[in-house]
Write an enzyme that holds these catalytic residues in place. Structure first.
Site, short mmCIF file in Angstrom:
data_model
loop_
_atom_site.label_atom_id
_atom_site.label_comp_id
_atom_site.label_asym_id
_atom_site.label_seq_id
_atom_site.Cartn_x
_atom_site.Cartn_y
_atom_site.Cartn_z
N SER A 1 0.82 -1.21 0.00
CA SER A 1 0.00 0.00 0.00
C SER A 1 0.86 1.26 0.00
O SER A 1 0.34 2.36 -0.19
CB SER A 1 -0.96 0.01 1.19
OG SER A 1 -0.30 -0.40 2.35
N ASN B 1 -4.39 6.81 -1.28
CA ASN B 1 -3.73 7.25 -0.05
C ASN B 1 -3.07 8.60 -0.19
O ASN B 1 -2.73 9.24 0.80
CB ASN B 1 -2.71 6.20 0.43
CG ASN B 1 -3.41 5.06 1.15
OD1 ASN B 1 -4.52 5.22 1.65
ND2 ASN B 1 -2.77 3.90 1.18
N HIS C 1 -3.03 -3.39 -5.97
CA HIS C 1 -3.37 -2.87 -4.65
C HIS C 1 -4.86 -2.98 -4.38
O HIS C 1 -5.66 -2.20 -4.91
CB HIS C 1 -2.89 -1.41 -4.53
CG HIS C 1 -3.10 -0.82 -3.17
ND1 HIS C 1 -3.30 0.52 -2.95
CD2 HIS C 1 -3.13 -1.40 -1.95
CE1 HIS C 1 -3.45 0.73 -1.65
NE2 HIS C 1 -3.36 -0.41 -1.02
N GLU D 1 -5.95 -0.73 -7.47
CA GLU D 1 -4.99 0.17 -8.13
C GLU D 1 -3.94 -0.71 -8.80
O GLU D 1 -3.27 -1.51 -8.14
CB GLU D 1 -4.32 1.09 -7.10
CG GLU D 1 -5.25 2.15 -6.53
CD GLU D 1 -4.59 3.05 -5.49
OE1 GLU D 1 -5.10 4.14 -5.26
OE2 GLU D 1 -3.56 2.65 -4.89
P1 NAD Z 1 -1.18 -9.03 8.06
O1 NAD Z 1 -0.21 -8.68 9.11
O2 NAD Z 1 -2.62 -9.27 8.42
O3 NAD Z 1 -0.66 -10.34 7.28
C1 NAD Z 1 0.63 -10.49 6.79
C2 NAD Z 1 0.93 -11.98 6.75
O4 NAD Z 1 2.14 -12.17 6.02
C3 NAD Z 1 1.14 -12.61 8.12
O5 NAD Z 1 0.32 -13.75 8.24
C4 NAD Z 1 2.62 -12.94 8.15
O6 NAD Z 1 2.89 -14.12 8.89
C5 NAD Z 1 2.92 -13.15 6.69
N1 NAD Z 1 4.30 -12.89 6.32
C6 NAD Z 1 5.12 -11.91 6.73
N2 NAD Z 1 6.31 -11.99 6.13
C7 NAD Z 1 6.26 -13.06 5.30
C8 NAD Z 1 7.17 -13.65 4.38
N3 NAD Z 1 8.38 -13.14 4.21
N4 NAD Z 1 6.76 -14.72 3.69
C9 NAD Z 1 5.54 -15.25 3.87
N5 NAD Z 1 4.64 -14.74 4.72
C10 NAD Z 1 4.99 -13.65 5.43
O7 NAD Z 1 -1.06 -7.88 6.96
P2 NAD Z 1 -2.17 -7.35 5.94
O8 NAD Z 1 -2.95 -6.27 6.59
O9 NAD Z 1 -2.88 -8.49 5.32
O10 NAD Z 1 -1.24 -6.64 4.85
C11 NAD Z 1 -0.48 -7.35 3.92
C12 NAD Z 1 0.00 -6.42 2.82
O11 NAD Z 1 -1.12 -5.78 2.21
C13 NAD Z 1 0.91 -5.30 3.27
O12 NAD Z 1 1.84 -5.03 2.28
C14 NAD Z 1 -0.05 -4.14 3.44
O13 NAD Z 1 0.58 -2.89 3.34
C15 NAD Z 1 -0.97 -4.38 2.28
N6 NAD Z 1 -2.31 -3.77 2.43
C16 NAD Z 1 -2.97 -3.81 3.61
C17 NAD Z 1 -4.23 -3.24 3.71
C18 NAD Z 1 -4.99 -3.28 5.01
O14 NAD Z 1 -5.96 -2.51 5.16
N7 NAD Z 1 -4.65 -4.13 5.95
C19 NAD Z 1 -4.82 -2.65 2.58
C20 NAD Z 1 -4.13 -2.67 1.36
C21 NAD Z 1 -2.87 -3.24 1.29
#
Ligand code: NAD
Length: 509
Positions: free
Chosen positions: A123, A194, A144, A156
Site C-alpha cells: 500500500s 492514499n 493494490h 490500483e
Molecule cells: P497481516 O499482518 O494481516 O498479514 C501479513 C501476513 O504475512 C502474516 O500472516 C505474516 O505471517 C505473513 N508474512 C510476513 N512476512 C512473510 C514472508 N516473508 N513470507 C511469507 N509470509 C509472510 O497484513 P495485511 O494487513 O494483510 O497486509 C499485507 C499487505 O497488504 C501489506 O503489504 C499491506 O501494506 C498491504 N495492504 C494492507 C491493507 C490493510 O488494510 N490491511 C490494505 C491494502 C494493502
C-alpha cells in the site's frame, strides 16, 4: 501480444487479512489458489476462517453452496514455496517491508516460470523499488486491493518504472474478470487513494489544532457534504497509529514536502495510545455505552423582522437561497430582492452580509466589503440542498452583538442547521473539498492517474460521495483556486500551494 491470466493458477503469499481476502476472490472467480505463509499453521488457520466466512454467506443466501464448495476445493495451503512452480500469477500480501518483499520475489523467481506475473499488494512501498534486483523486473506490478478485499471494488494497478505495460494490462483485465474496478496508477507515494485522501484528515486536524471547533462539528459538516463517515470517526476507526503512519510515509516519501506535513494533534494522540476504537479512546470514547455523543444544536429564534433582504450572485446555491428566503419571508407578506450582478453569493439583510465562503475569513470579508456585520457560511455541496443540512458559519470578530445572533437565526430560517465555528478561512467543507481537488489535480499533472481514474479510485477505494473532478465540474476552477489561494494567503508556506493544473485553467493566474 497480450497476457491472459484468466484461469491461471494463483499463488497468494501472506495469509493475513489481505491475503485471505485475495484467496477468496480468486477462488470464487474459478482459479486454483495456493496459499503460503511463513508462519507455521497460518495458511491453514486462514483457510479455516475463510471456510467459516463463506458458510456464513451461504447461510445468508449471498452465495450458492455448490459454488462455495467448488471454490474451497480449489484452494490449497502449502508449506513450501517450491510447491508453487506452476503458478501463473503470484500475489504477495506479506508484511509491509521493502527488504522482506524484495527477498520473497527473488526467491520466487528461482521457482516459478519466466512468464509468471508477480504482483504486490503493497500500500505504500515503491513498486519500482520492490522490482529492483529481480532478473525480470518488467513482470512485477502493483495489485493494490482495499480492505475488506471481497467488498471493496477498487484495485490500483500500479506501474513501476520497469513494469511492462502488457503485464499491467493483464492485471487490469484480470481484476475486471474478478468483479473489481481497476484503475491504472503510477508508482508514486500513496499511489492514488492514499495520496488524494490526505487532506480529508489534514484539514480537520488543522482546524482542530487552531481550535476552530470540535470533532463532532467537523464530522457533522462533512457528513452533510455526503461523506459516509466524518474524518474524526473515520480516523478513530482506521486507528490513529495506522493513519499517522500513512501520513508520515507520504510526507517522507515526498522529501518532506510541507504539503503533507503530519499533525501535532494526531502525533500526541498516538503517543498517548489514543488509537481510536481499537484502544477504546480516540477523538471519542468507546465501550461501556459511550460512543459519539449527539451534536449539540442550538435552538434559534426566528430572525428579527428585516426591512431589506437581497439575494446576491448567481448559480445553484444563490438560487436555493432565493427560494429559501422567499419561503422565510412569505409569512410577512413580502419577498427578497435579487442582485444577479454581485461578485459574491449570499444575502444582505438590512446592510449586514451573510456570505458564501470563497476562502476568505469573515474578518477578511468584513474588511474587503467595508462592512462590520458580516458572517460567512460553508459551501453546501449536496444538491438539491436538503432541509436541515448542517452548515458551518462564522461571524466577523468586529460584528455587533445583534448580528451575532441574527446570522445563525437567518441560516436556520433559510432551512439549515447552523453550526458556529471560529473564524477559519474556507470553514470546513469548502476548504476540505478544495484541497481534495487540488491534490487530485496534482496527481493528474504528475501522471499518477487520469481524471476518471482519480474519481473512480476515491469513490470505490474510500467511498467518497464524488471524485475530485466531479466536485470540480459542479464548482468551478476559479472557485476552487480562490479557496486554495485564500488559505495560502492566510497560513503562508507550502501547505496550500495551488496545483499548476488548476492555475493553468484558472482565469486569474
Ligand atoms: P497481516 O499482518 O494481516 O498479514 C501479513 C501476513 O504475512 C502474516 O500472516 C505474516 O505471517 C505473513 N508474512 C510476513 N512476512 C512473510 C514472508 N516473508 N513470507 C511469507 N509470509 C509472510 O497484513 P495485511 O494487513 O494483510 O497486509 C499485507 C499487505 O497488504 C501489506 O503489504 C499491506 O501494506 C498491504 N495492504 C494492507 C491493507 C490493510 O488494510 N490491511 C490494505 C491494502 C494493502
Amino acid at each position: 501480444m497480450s497476457i491472459d491470466l484468466r484461469g491461471t493458477p494463483v499463488l497468494v503469499v501472506g495469509a493475513g487479512i489481505m491475503g485471505a481476502g485475495i484467496v477468496q476472490v480468486a477462488a470464487l472467480a474459478g482459479h486454483h489458489v495456493q496459499l503460503f505463509d511463513m508462519r507455521e499453521g497460518a495458511a491453514v488457520q486462514a483457510l479455516d476462517k475463510l471456510a467459516a466466512t463463506l458458510k456464513g454467506l451461504v447461510d445468508k443466501g449471498k452465495l450458492g453452496a455448490e459454488a462455495v464448495q467448488a471454490a474451497m476445493a480449489r484452494i490449497a495451503p502449502i508449506t513450501s514455496l517450491a510447491e508453487a512452480r506452476d503458478a501463473g500469477l503470484v500475489v504477495e500480501a506479506i508484511v509491509e517491508n521493502l527488504d522482506a518483499k524484495r527477498s520473497l520475489f527473488r526467491e520466487l523467481e528461482a521457482i516459478v516460470a519466466t512468464g509468471t506475473v508477480l504482483a504486490t499488494n503493497t500500500s505504500s512501498i515503491s513498486v519500482t523499488a520492490i522490482a529492483n534486483g529481480l532478473k525480470h523486473p518488467a513482470r512485477l506490478v502493483g495489485m493494490h486491493f482495499f480492505n475488506p478485499v471481497p467488498l471493496m471494488k477498487l484495485v490500483e494497478v500500479v506501474h513501476g518504472l520497469q513494469t511492462l505495460p502488457m503485464v499491467a494490462e493483464a492485471i487490469f483485465e484480470l481484476s475486471t474478470a474478478w468483479g473489481k474496478v481497476p484503475v491504472h496508477a503510477k508508482s508514486t507515494p500513496g499511489f492514488i487513494v492514499n495520496r488524494i485522501a490526505r487532506p480529508y484528515y489534514a484539514e480537520t486536524l488543522a482546524l482542530l489544532q487552531e481550535q476552530a471547533t470540535t470533532p463532532q462539528v467537523l464530522d457533522a459538516c462533512l457528513k452533510a457534504a455526503g461523506f459516509r463517515m466524518g474524518p474524526c470517526e473515520l480516523m478513530d476507526l482506521i486507528g490513529h497509529d495506522t493513519n499517522f503512519a500513512v501520513t508520515n510515509s507520504v510526507y517522507e516519501a515526498n522529501f518532506f514536502d510541507k504539503r503533507y506535513v503530519p499533525s501535532l494533534v494526531q502525533r500526541e494522540m498516538v503517543a498517548g495510545g489514543l488509537f481510536g476504537r481499537k484502544s477504546g479512546r480516540g477523538f471519542y470514547a468507546y465501550g461501556d455505552g459511550a460512543g459519539i455523543p449527539p451534536l449539540p444544536v442550538a435552538v434559534h429564534e426566528a430572525p428579527a423582522t428585516a426591512r431589506e433582504v437581497t439575494v446576491h450572485g448567481i448559480g445553484p446555491i444563490a438560487d436555493h437561497l432565493e427560494h429559501a428566503a422567499i419561503a422565510a419571508l412569505a409569512p410577512q407578506g413580502w419577498g427578497p430582492a435579487r442582485d444577479l450582478s454581485s461578485a459574491w453569493v449570499g444575502l444582505s439583510i438590512d446592510g449586514a452580509r451573510l456570505v458564501l465562503t470563497d476562502g476568505r475569513s469573515a474578518q477578511q470579508l468584513s474588511r474587503d466589503l467595508h462592512c462590520a456585520d458580516v458572517a460567512v457560511f460553508d459551501r453546501p455541496v449536496v444538491m438539491p440542498i436538503a432541509a436541515g443540512t448542517a452548515l458551518a458559519y462564522a461571524v466577523a470578530p468586529g460584528a455587533s452583538e445583534a448580528w451575532r445572533t441574527q446570522a445563525g437565526a437567518w441560516l436556520a430560517a433559510l432551512g439549515f442547521t447552523p453550526l458556529p465555528l471560529a473564524d477559519a478561512p474556507g470553514l470546513v467543507v469548502a476548504r476540505t473539498i478544495a484541497m481534495l481537488i487540488n491534490e487530485g489535480a496534482d496527481a493528474v499533472l504528475q501522471g499518477v492517474c487520469d481524471e476518471a481514474g482519480a474519481d473512480a479510485a476515491m469513490k470505490l477505494g474510500v467511498n467518497y460521495p464524488a471524485g475530485p473532478f466531479e466536485w470540480l465540474s459542479r464548482w468551478s476552477v476559479d472557485g476552487v483556486a480562490g479557496v486554495v489561494r485564500a488559505l495560502d494567503a492566510e497560513y503562508r508556506g507550502e501547505r496550500y500551494r495551488l496545483s499548476p493544473w488548476l492555475r493553468r485553467r484558472a482565469h486569474h493566474s
